[in-house]
Scaffold this active site. Structure first.
Site, mmCIF file in Angstrom:
data_model
loop_
_atom_site.group_PDB
_atom_site.id
_atom_site.type_symbol
_atom_site.label_atom_id
_atom_site.label_comp_id
_atom_site.label_asym_id
_atom_site.label_seq_id
_atom_site.Cartn_x
_atom_site.Cartn_y
_atom_site.Cartn_z
ATOM 1 N N CYS A 17 -18.527 21.976 -55.520
ATOM 2 C CA CYS A 17 -17.630 21.015 -54.885
ATOM 3 C C CYS A 17 -16.842 21.684 -53.765
ATOM 4 C CB CYS A 17 -16.658 20.443 -55.921
ATOM 5 S SG CYS A 17 -17.451 19.414 -57.162
ATOM 6 N N CYS A 18 -16.723 20.977 -52.634
ATOM 7 C CA CYS A 18 -15.959 21.427 -51.457
ATOM 8 C C CYS A 18 -16.601 22.617 -50.751
ATOM 9 C CB CYS A 18 -14.521 21.799 -51.821
ATOM 10 S SG CYS A 18 -13.595 20.437 -52.536
ATOM 11 N N CYS A 63 -15.561 -16.439 -33.030
ATOM 12 C CA CYS A 63 -15.023 -15.457 -33.964
ATOM 13 C C CYS A 63 -13.975 -16.051 -34.895
ATOM 14 C CB CYS A 63 -14.438 -14.263 -33.220
ATOM 15 S SG CYS A 63 -13.785 -12.995 -34.332
ATOM 16 N N CYS A 70 -5.160 3.187 -1.893
ATOM 17 C CA CYS A 70 -4.907 1.740 -1.850
ATOM 18 C C CYS A 70 -5.778 1.079 -0.799
ATOM 19 C CB CYS A 70 -3.432 1.466 -1.545
ATOM 20 S SG CYS A 70 -2.272 2.064 -2.787
ATOM 21 N N CYS A 103 -16.411 -14.490 -37.341
ATOM 22 C CA CYS A 103 -15.842 -13.317 -38.012
ATOM 23 C C CYS A 103 -14.788 -13.668 -39.056
ATOM 24 C CB CYS A 103 -15.197 -12.387 -36.985
ATOM 25 S SG CYS A 103 -16.163 -12.115 -35.495
ATOM 26 N N MET A 106 0.838 -1.204 0.000
ATOM 27 C CA MET A 106 0.000 0.000 0.000
ATOM 28 C C MET A 106 0.868 1.246 0.000
ATOM 29 S SD MET A 106 -3.303 -0.799 2.416
ATOM 30 C CE MET A 106 -2.387 -1.274 3.888
ATOM 31 N N CYS A 117 -0.834 4.597 -0.420
ATOM 32 C CA CYS A 117 -1.656 5.768 -0.151
ATOM 33 C C CYS A 117 -3.022 5.333 0.376
ATOM 34 C CB CYS A 117 -1.836 6.627 -1.413
ATOM 35 S SG CYS A 117 -2.672 5.743 -2.743
ATOM 36 N N TYR A 165 -0.610 -5.870 -3.965
ATOM 37 C CA TYR A 165 -0.750 -6.075 -2.521
ATOM 38 C C TYR A 165 -0.543 -7.540 -2.145
ATOM 39 C CZ TYR A 165 -3.306 -1.805 -3.627
ATOM 40 O OH TYR A 165 -3.668 -0.589 -4.135
#
Length: 552
Positions: free
Chosen positions: A549-550, A124, A18, A129, A13, A15, A68
């Site tokens: 255009c644009c 998958c 934690c 997939c 630990m 602080c 820990y």
């Protein structure tokens, strides 16, 4: 209720945060009634119900974290040395399971992964997939070799070696299954992998193949989903296929009848039709891709019919029978009459999926399911049982490989580190790999209306987008949905060749509350399909047909 107390010295630990994290983590253990952790003293005082947990489980929970550890005192001599006991047991072997295992290894957790059914890697890479997308690309190559958008380009045809296409697909699957799954965990020191069927005996114990028992502090169920086989007279006797068996069939069928017009059925239909298989779709609802708005269904139906795919909406198969080399499908027609459809090739069932919750002993642990049989989880992947999490397609969350992997990771973090990570799918991007592709993020207009959101829709046909015009391919549209009160983008739907490549930008715009005005005023490279996003944003206030255009 009988209560016991334990006092432990904890190293690592640094602080007060934690200490707070350890307290949150321990209170998630069933039976722990009170926890006080002192960062200054490096100590933990814990009260618990010995009928529900033990000193051993409390100590192992702390020791399973990366940072820990409980100091070795007389209190810790109870630690379990049973080789069949683990910090974490993962039931399943797909993307969610591997993601969980990778995170668990980084935290130093002893982990057991038990996988039955499909090979490690899950849907998958093995039957979903990867094989479907490579077959779709192969089919596109064949299609473009016989079809041209330009009058000056006259394709001369294509020779399709169907068996070789399937063999190449199998090789790709084997390669990716090894490189992206098995090789990734091959050097893990804390992971044990078993092939077998796991069944819960209670909330802390499973048995594998009815023989060997294993226990764990925490469990993650990641058993995925499989094809939902409808109950139709004679179906089981005609030798039907699903994507699992279809994708391995090296002999090209003369024709197929697909039962179901969801995204799986549509992707199969377009791929196999372009590979030279005559395709028919039977759909019991009124249109294809019924989960989307009608304009999306119409765009796909138009393209599929143009390619020669037969679509029979509002047809319900009520009986199937085999006569010599033909399958007779008895159907109820839209007008209530009955007809017989003759299929000389194969029957493919693609009528949705169902979660794999059978045969894993859920009746022994009282795990809550929704009305469709999916495991109910919250945004943290927690079930109604404090030491059991569930992730991926087996749950009531969106069924995508990338959401499953994310859920596997945060489930481990939440279970063992005291984190409170949540899955937020409000801007989730998704793609259906038909041609044109269908992609979406956020809400569509029907969903916005159901949520009583004040909204406005801008729908721009691709014949207004210079890139599509130049390519002579103006199939589809870009549709944006904005909140009229805030001007923020709340949803998008795209139907376009390679439209899936645009959706991530729109997903990010929804996530980070980008306004339509900002989308319209951003820079987009000219003659890219992405420029269509700008034009669709402008269309909320202007007629883009009257712009140069644009111009903006």
């Amino acid at each position: 209720m009988k209560t016991e107390n334990i006092k432990l010295d904890i190293a690592g630990m640094t602080c007060e945060h934690c200490a707070t994290g350890i307290e949150k983590m321990l209170t998630k253990n069933e039976g722990v009634t009170e926890v006080k952790v002192s960062y200054q003293n490096g100590s933990c005082e814990c009260s618990f119900d010995p009928s529900k947990t033990s000193k051993e489980e409390i100590i192992n929970t702390i020791n399973s974290t990366k940072n820990y550890k409980v100091a070795h005192t007389d209190e810790t001599k109870c630690c379990n040395t049973n080789a069949n006991h683990f910090d974490l047991i993962i039931i399943g072997g797909g993307s969610a399971a591997f993601s969980a295992a990778i995170k668990a290894e980084s935290l130093g957790l002893s982990t057991l992964m038990v996988n039955g059914g499909l090979d490690f890697g899950g849907t998958c890479v093995n039957v979903g997939c990867v094989p479907s997308k490579t077959l779709i690309r192969a089919a596109e190559t064949a299609y473009h070799a016989t079809h041209s958008n330009f009058s000056g380009i006259k394709p001369k045809g294509v020779a399709i070696d169907f068996a070789q296409v399937i063999k190449d697909k199998k090789q790709l699957v084997a390669t990716l299954q090894k490189k992206k799954y098995m090789d990734v965990v091959s050097d893990f020191h804390n992971l044990k992998m078993l092939t077998g069927w796991a069944e819960f005996l209670d909330t802390k114990t499973i048995v594998v193949d009815g023989k060997v028992k294993y226990t764990a502090l925490k469990f993650i169920i990641a058993t995925g989903a499989t094809t939902n086989i409808p109950i139709i007279e004679g179906l089981n006797e005609v030798g039907f296929l699903t994507n699992v068996s279809l994708f391995d069939l090296e002999e090209k069928p003369e024709s197929i009848t697909i039962m179901g017009a969801g995204y799986i059925g549509l992707e199969i239909a377009m791929a196999y039709n372009r590979l030279g298989v005559k395709v028919r779709i039977i759909e019991f609802t009124d249109r294809v891709l019924r989960t989307q708005t009608p304009d999306i269904s119409e765009a796909l139906e138009t393209q599929m019919k143009n390619e020669g795919i037969e679509i029979l909406p509002n047809f319900r198969a009520i009986k199937l029978e085999k006569k010599e080399n033909e399958t007779i499908i008895h159907c109820k027609c839209p007008d209530g009459s009955f007809t017989q459809i003759i299929e000389k090739g194969k029957i493919v069932v693609a009528s949705g999926t169902k979660p794999n919750t059978q045969k894993i002993g859920l009746q022994n642990i009282d795990l809550k399911l929704d009305k469709t049989g999916h495991i109910l989880v919250n945004e943290k992947m927690e079930t109604n049982l404090p030491n059991i999490y569930a992730v991926g397609d087996v749950t009531n969350t969106p069924a995508f490989v990338y959401t499953a992997a994310f859920e596997g990771k945060i489930a481990v973090e939440n279970a063992f580190t005291g984190a409170n990570n949540e899955a937020d799918y409000s801007s989730l991007p998704w793609v259906v790999f038909t041609d044109p592709q269908v992609a979406g993020a956020g809400l569509d207009e029907a969903q916005a209306e159901a949520q009583n959101i004040s909204f406005e829709v801008s729908k721009l046909e691709l014949n207004n987008i210079p890139r599509a015009i130049a390519a002579n391919d103006t199939r589809g549209f870009i549709k944006l949905i904005r909140n009229t009160e805030t001007d923020k983008l709340i949803g998008a739907r795209i139907v376009a060749p390679e439209g899936g490549e645009l959706i991530q930008q729109l997903s990010m715009a929804i996530k980070y509350n980008i306004t339509v005005k900002e989308l319209a005023e951003s820079f987009y490279p000219y003659l890219t399909l992405g420029e269509g996003i700008k034009l669709a944003a402008i269309t909320f206030g202007k007629d883009v047909a009257k712009l140069s255009c644009c111009a903006s």
